[in-house]
Design a protein around this motif. Structure first.
Motif, PDB file in Angstrom:
ATOM      1  N   ILE A 576       5.128  -0.064  -9.115  1.00 50.00           N
ATOM      2  CA  ILE A 576       6.529   0.359  -9.012  1.00 50.00           C
ATOM      3  C   ILE A 576       6.782   1.559  -9.911  1.00 50.00           C
ATOM      4  CG2 ILE A 576       8.903  -0.332  -9.475  1.00 50.00           C
ATOM      5  CD1 ILE A 576       8.121  -3.167  -8.647  1.00 50.00           C
ATOM      6  N   LYS A 577       6.228   1.521 -11.131  1.00 51.37           N
ATOM      7  CA  LYS A 577       6.413   2.647 -12.045  1.00 51.37           C
ATOM      8  C   LYS A 577       5.779   3.920 -11.493  1.00 51.37           C
ATOM      9  CE  LYS A 577       6.399  -0.356 -16.109  1.00 51.37           C
ATOM     10  NZ  LYS A 577       5.660  -0.727 -17.345  1.00 51.37           N
ATOM     11  N   ASN A 578       4.629   3.785 -10.871  1.00 51.87           N
ATOM     12  CA  ASN A 578       3.899   4.955 -10.399  1.00 51.87           C
ATOM     13  C   ASN A 578       4.352   5.422  -9.025  1.00 51.87           C
ATOM     14  OD1 ASN A 578       2.179   5.148 -12.664  1.00 51.87           O
ATOM     15  ND2 ASN A 578       0.932   3.492 -11.882  1.00 51.87           N
ATOM     16  N   MET A 579       5.245   4.653  -8.373  1.00 45.34           N
ATOM     17  CA  MET A 579       5.703   5.038  -7.043  1.00 45.34           C
ATOM     18  C   MET A 579       7.157   5.489  -7.058  1.00 45.34           C
ATOM     19  SD  MET A 579       3.839   2.471  -4.360  1.00 45.34           S
ATOM     20  CE  MET A 579       4.429   0.970  -5.106  1.00 45.34           C
ATOM     21  N   ARG A 580       7.645   5.852  -8.241  1.00 48.11           N
ATOM     22  CA  ARG A 580       9.023   6.320  -8.315  1.00 48.11           C
ATOM     23  C   ARG A 580       9.220   7.604  -7.524  1.00 48.11           C
ATOM     24  NH1 ARG A 580       9.993   6.345 -14.668  1.00 48.11           N
ATOM     25  NH2 ARG A 580       7.884   7.205 -14.509  1.00 48.11           N
ATOM     26  N   ALA A 581       8.177   8.435  -7.468  1.00 50.70           N
ATOM     27  CA  ALA A 581       8.307   9.688  -6.727  1.00 50.70           C
ATOM     28  C   ALA A 581       8.538   9.426  -5.243  1.00 50.70           C
ATOM     29  CB  ALA A 581       7.053  10.545  -6.923  1.00 50.70           C
ATOM     30  N   PHE A 582       7.786   8.474  -4.669  1.00 43.32           N
ATOM     31  CA  PHE A 582       7.977   8.173  -3.250  1.00 43.32           C
ATOM     32  C   PHE A 582       9.291   7.441  -3.013  1.00 43.32           C
ATOM     33  CE2 PHE A 582       3.724   9.540  -2.814  1.00 43.32           C
ATOM     34  CZ  PHE A 582       3.556   9.847  -1.478  1.00 43.32           C
ATOM     35  N   GLY A 583       9.725   6.663  -3.994  1.00 42.27           N
ATOM     36  CA  GLY A 583      11.056   6.078  -3.887  1.00 42.27           C
ATOM     37  C   GLY A 583      12.126   7.154  -3.888  1.00 42.27           C
ATOM     38  N   TRP A 684       7.164   7.359   6.520  1.00 34.07           N
ATOM     39  CA  TRP A 684       7.315   6.969   5.110  1.00 34.07           C
ATOM     40  C   TRP A 684       6.685   5.613   4.827  1.00 34.07           C
ATOM     41  CZ3 TRP A 684       9.259   3.216   1.989  1.00 34.07           C
ATOM     42  CH2 TRP A 684       9.362   3.536   0.646  1.00 34.07           C
ATOM     43  N   VAL A 685       6.899   4.637   5.703  1.00 40.59           N
ATOM     44  CA  VAL A 685       6.341   3.307   5.442  1.00 40.59           C
ATOM     45  C   VAL A 685       4.820   3.356   5.415  1.00 40.59           C
ATOM     46  CG1 VAL A 685       6.091   0.991   6.398  1.00 40.59           C
ATOM     47  CG2 VAL A 685       8.343   2.051   6.304  1.00 40.59           C
ATOM     48  N   ASN A 686       4.210   4.137   6.300  1.00 43.59           N
ATOM     49  CA  ASN A 686       2.756   4.247   6.288  1.00 43.59           C
ATOM     50  C   ASN A 686       2.246   4.981   5.058  1.00 43.59           C
ATOM     51  OD1 ASN A 686       1.375   3.138   8.829  1.00 43.59           O
ATOM     52  ND2 ASN A 686       3.121   4.216   9.690  1.00 43.59           N
ATOM     53  N   LEU A 687       2.958   6.012   4.620  1.00 40.66           N
ATOM     54  CA  LEU A 687       2.584   6.679   3.379  1.00 40.66           C
ATOM     55  C   LEU A 687       2.740   5.736   2.190  1.00 40.66           C
ATOM     56  CD1 LEU A 687       4.148  10.212   3.898  1.00 40.66           C
ATOM     57  CD2 LEU A 687       1.731   9.676   3.674  1.00 40.66           C
ATOM     58  N   PHE A 688       3.791   4.960   2.212  1.00 45.95           N
ATOM     59  CA  PHE A 688       4.024   3.995   1.148  1.00 45.95           C
ATOM     60  C   PHE A 688       2.905   2.959   1.116  1.00 45.95           C
ATOM     61  CE2 PHE A 688       6.320   0.354  -0.745  1.00 45.95           C
ATOM     62  CZ  PHE A 688       6.764   0.971  -1.908  1.00 45.95           C
ATOM     63  N   LEU A 689       2.509   2.491   2.279  1.00 47.58           N
ATOM     64  CA  LEU A 689       1.415   1.530   2.358  1.00 47.58           C
ATOM     65  C   LEU A 689       0.108   2.146   1.869  1.00 47.58           C
ATOM     66  CD1 LEU A 689       0.331  -1.219   3.258  1.00 47.58           C
ATOM     67  CD2 LEU A 689       0.088  -0.296   5.569  1.00 47.58           C
ATOM     68  N   ALA A 690      -0.124   3.417   2.221  1.00 45.58           N
ATOM     69  CA  ALA A 690      -1.337   4.085   1.755  1.00 45.58           C
ATOM     70  C   ALA A 690      -1.358   4.202   0.239  1.00 45.58           C
ATOM     71  CB  ALA A 690      -1.438   5.474   2.394  1.00 45.58           C
ATOM     72  N   LEU A 691      -0.210   4.512  -0.361  1.00 41.53           N
ATOM     73  CA  LEU A 691      -0.145   4.620  -1.816  1.00 41.53           C
ATOM     74  C   LEU A 691      -0.364   3.267  -2.473  1.00 41.53           C
ATOM     75  CD1 LEU A 691       0.332   6.472  -4.191  1.00 41.53           C
ATOM     76  CD2 LEU A 691       2.761   5.985  -4.030  1.00 41.53           C
ATOM     77  N   ILE A 692       0.184   2.210  -1.878  1.00 40.56           N
ATOM     78  CA  ILE A 692      -0.028   0.865  -2.421  1.00 40.56           C
ATOM     79  C   ILE A 692      -1.513   0.518  -2.395  1.00 40.56           C
ATOM     80  CG2 ILE A 692       0.338  -1.590  -1.962  1.00 40.56           C
ATOM     81  CD1 ILE A 692       3.155  -0.956  -1.131  1.00 40.56           C
ATOM     82  N   LEU A 693      -2.164   0.778  -1.271  1.00 40.74           N
ATOM     83  CA  LEU A 693      -3.588   0.488  -1.168  1.00 40.74           C
ATOM     84  C   LEU A 693      -4.395   1.300  -2.177  1.00 40.74           C
ATOM     85  CD1 LEU A 693      -3.997   0.366   2.714  1.00 40.74           C
ATOM     86  CD2 LEU A 693      -4.104  -1.566   1.148  1.00 40.74           C
ATOM     87  N   GLU A 694      -4.045   2.585  -2.302  1.00 41.48           N
ATOM     88  CA  GLU A 694      -4.785   3.441  -3.223  1.00 41.48           C
ATOM     89  C   GLU A 694      -4.659   2.948  -4.658  1.00 41.48           C
ATOM     90  OE1 GLU A 694      -6.985   6.987  -4.275  1.00 41.48           O
ATOM     91  OE2 GLU A 694      -6.655   5.889  -2.422  1.00 41.48           O
TER      92      GLU A 694
END
Length: 751
Positions: A576-583, A684-694
């Motif tokens: 969550i901290k590292n995905m603030r940019a995508f949020g 966006w959801v697919n990019l978000f999922l890719a970032l979660i996996l990464e």
């Protein structure tokens, strides 16, 4: 290898002070004065430059800015916590204006049947606030432009766009005032999210990543479009209509004409109308199911998942590229600070430049750097533990590796008791088994609440007898208080407060105790037939519900006690901290589409009975917008628009929105909702999922390797994501660092 002379060459040329590029006339630079009273000023300037470069390294900022005395003073004031807080608050304020300005969201409900007339601000109120925000942004772009210099300003597309957006907003603001706030469209509302994006370097990187991924997504999108069009034509041919009522129902409902058939299959691609779209034809002949199953298999289960796989494959290097850039910026900042400090000459002292850095100079700089005391202490101890007079470049760099660690406070010593009985009690209540007992009690409390919720599910709140549950809650709350006191006795107050879990438990125990005492004071002690009338602000049932919710929340304390769950929970928090940019990117997209939705669809959804298009619920078709009572989903204000977009993004029953807005606004409205589905649910959801996996795969797989990477420091410090992936990042070479520094627009390396 780099030229060995480069290590001994000064960062700033001796003619720099007279060049006028960065240092104003009469202001000494690092090397403009070597002896006499001006040497102190030159030394102070070098120290200031080193301080700023180290702060740039800490925050992963670019060092390509002016470095004369006045610019350094302005630079540090600009990046001070107060200035950045003011800028962040201004961005929040200008974005929040959408909730207040016309159409205002200040109503209790967005339901068109019950919504009262909202309070509308007078003309000039929100415009005045907006003017103040634009003034802050004007000052912001002016300071940034000055600090980077005109040459860099012309090459920076974000700063140029910043200026253009600011001027366009100002022009639109003037138009609004000239029309007495009666203009039909405020263009500047669409531009406001830009202020959020330009202030975040991570959001800029995320936007660049999305731009890189678009060509690959477009190729799969083309396959989806071909798949959709092909099956649309097949559907039109398979269901031409006829004498059979069921075939006519399939044709008239889902394949009446080409746009309707295309919409039906597009919704089926998201499985939102499955199996509704298949039932009329399937009820006539079971073979028709093959058409819909084949469409779903190819589109939803193959192509959509293939899109996710392609996006992940293209996106998997984004995090590493971002961290690699951050590592380069950190190394450049520390190397620039080393170069400056190595060229410092004390008053009256002549020594070769660039051969090393004095430890006392590092300590002096460290005291002026904006850094928390824990890191300062760690670097100071590391500096004192070394032997030798001067620090080499490598030693200087290793000093500041402490930036990558978040220092954890060491557990203070436990209280010492002389009595053997107290010592035994301290051992007992400080043992982790005592925590397990507390978790068991919390579980028992939660189970009792669940049991009574099941037993009283069909009983009205005013008819419930909560005496038994009230007595049990009293007992459990007293235990929570006793547990807190015993832990304070065993660990000491400081030792108890060092754990965030203990602090949360203690606060909740105190709040529960206050609520329980208030309940007993107002409604007396629980007893059979405990159904008093409402007194004060909350009824007995409301007080009981509040207590039960806090008890349920307190049950989360079991997470740190379960190792696997704790690992997953900590990983999610770090994600969550590292995905603030995508949020932030999602917030920008929401904001823009909400404003566009208000412009296009404000007022088109009307209450039943006020229009021939809005029939009463009794006469509305089953599953329609009216029959499902979706009246709160509209674009009559900003808050309602956000919720409507969320409901569409989830794609559950989004065909209802397509049909309703087609009838109320026109068939062109489908373009808006399909675009929103593509941007939000597909891209966006697919990019978000890719970032979660990464993030998750790297962090999960490297947790064991992290212990060998950090060694004994693991016990006393946490690590950032940069250190977590340090073993897969490439350290910048000496040649690369020197090359970057030599091309600095405001620094000049001697050759």
């Amino acid at each position: 290898m780099a030229d060995p002379r480069e290590e001994s060459e000064p960062l700033l040329s001796r003619t720099r002070g007279a060049s006028g590029r960065d240092s104003p006339a009469g202001v000494p630079s690092c090397h403009s004065v070597q002896v006499g009273p001006g040497a102190v000023a030159g030394r102070d300037l070098c120290l200031d430059q080193a301080v700023v470069f180290i702060e740039d390294a800490i925050q992963y900022r670019s060092i390509n800015h002016r470095v004369d005395a006045r610019s350094l003073w302005l630079y540090r004031r600009y990046y001070s916590s107060m200035s950045q807080w003011i800028l962040s608050f201004t961005i929040f304020l200008i974005l929040a204006l959408a909730f207040v300005e016309t159409p205002s969201s200040l109503t209790s409900t967005s339901d068109v049947r019950y919504r009262s007339a909202p309070w509308e601000p007078p003309c000039g109120l929100t415009e005045g606030v907006e003017a103040l925000c634009l003034l802050v942004f004007a000052a912001d772009v002016s300071v940034k432009s000055y600090l980077v210099g005109w040459a860099q300003f012309r090459k920076n597309p974000w700063l140029l766009a910043y200026l253009v957006v600011l001027l366009a907003s100002l022009v639109d603001w003037i138009v609004s005032l000239s029309l007495i706030c009666q203009e039909p469209v405020r263009v500047r509302r669409l531009l406001r999210p830009f202020f959020l994006m330009q202030n975040s370097s991570m959001m800029k990187k995320a936007l660049k990543c999305i731009r890189w991924s678009l060509p690959e997504m477009a190729s799969v999108g083309l396959l989806l479009a071909v798949h959709l069009c092909l099956f649309t034509m097949l559907g039109m041919l398979l269901f031409p209509g006829g004498k059979d009522d069921r075939q006519d129902r399939e044709r008239l409902t889902y394949f009446r004409h080409l746009p309707e058939a295309l919409t039906s299959l597009l919704v089926l691609l998201t499985t939102a109308n499955n199996p509704d779209v298949m039932i009329p034809a399937y009820s006539k002949n079971r073979l028709y199911a093959i058409f819909f199953i084949a469409f779903t298999l190819i589109g939803s289960l193959f192509l959509m998942n293939l899109l996710t796989a392609i996006i992940y494959n293209q996106f998997r290097g984004y995090l590493m590229k971002s961290l690699q850039t951050s590592l380069l910026r950190r190394r450049l900042g520390t190397r620039a600070a080393y170069k400056v400090l190595s060229s410092v000459a004390a008053e009256g002292e002549a020594r070769p430049e660039g051969v090393g850095v004095k430890p006392q100079d590092v300590l002096q700089v460290l005291q002026r750097v904006q850094l928390d005391s824990g890191h300062k202490q760690a670097i100071t101890e590391k500096l004192h533990s070394r032997s030798g007079d001067l620090l080499s470049a490598d030693e200087f760099q290793k000093l500041f590796d402490e930036f990558d660690k978040r220092v954890i406070k060491e557990h203070p010593p436990r209280p010492e008791y002389r009595s053997p009985f107290l010592q035994s009690a301290q051992f007992l209540f400080g043992h982790h088994y005592f925590d397990y007992l507390g978790n068991l009690m919390a579980l028992g409390n939660l189970v009792t609440i669940c049991v009574f919720l099941v037993l009283d599910a069909d009983v009205l709140p005013e008819d419930r007898d909560d005496s038994v549950l009230g007595i049990l809650n009293c007992v459990f709350i007293l235990y929570y208080l006793l547990e807190m006191l015993l832990k304070v006795f065993a660990l000491g107050l400081q030792g108890y407060l060092v754990s965030s879990s203990n602090v949360c438990d203690g606060l909740l125990a105190i709040v529960l105790l206050v609520l329980e005492i208030s309940t007993l004071a107002v409604y007396c002690f629980p007893h059979p037939g405990w159904k008093p009338e409402m007194r004060g602000l909350l009824s007995l049932w409301d007080m009981t519900r509040l207590v039960n919710m806090l008890i349920a929340f307190r049950f989360l304390r079991v997470i740190p006690s379960m190792e696997l769950m704790a690992v997953v929970a900590s990983t999610i928090l770090d994600l969550i901290k590292n995905m603030r940019a995508f949020g932030g990117i999602l917030a920008v997209v929401y904001y823009i589409f909400a404003v566009i939705g208000i412009i296009l669809f404000r007022g088109v959804i009307v209450a039943p009975g006020n229009s021939s298009l809005a029939p009463d619920n009794g006469s509305a078709p089953c599953g329609s917008f009216e029959q499902l009572e979706y009246w709160t989903n509209n674009f009559d204000d900003f808050a309602a628009a956000l919720v409507t977009l969320w409901d569409v993004m989830v794609v559950n029953n989004w065909q209802v929105f397509l049909d309703a807005f087609r009838r109320y606004a026109g068939p062109w409205s489908k373009i808006y909702f399909v675009l929103w589905w593509l941007v939000s649910s597909v891209i966006w959801v697919n990019l978000f999922l890719a970032l979660i996996l990464e993030n998750f795969l790297h962090k999960w797989d490297r947790r064991s390797h992290l212990q060998s990477l950090t060694g004994d420091l693991e016990a006393t410090s946490e690590v950032t994501v940069e250190l977590l992936f340090r073993d897969v990042l490439e350290e910048p070479t000496e040649e690369e660092l020197i090359e970057k520094l030599s091309h600095h627009p405001h620094l000049q390396l001697c050759r």
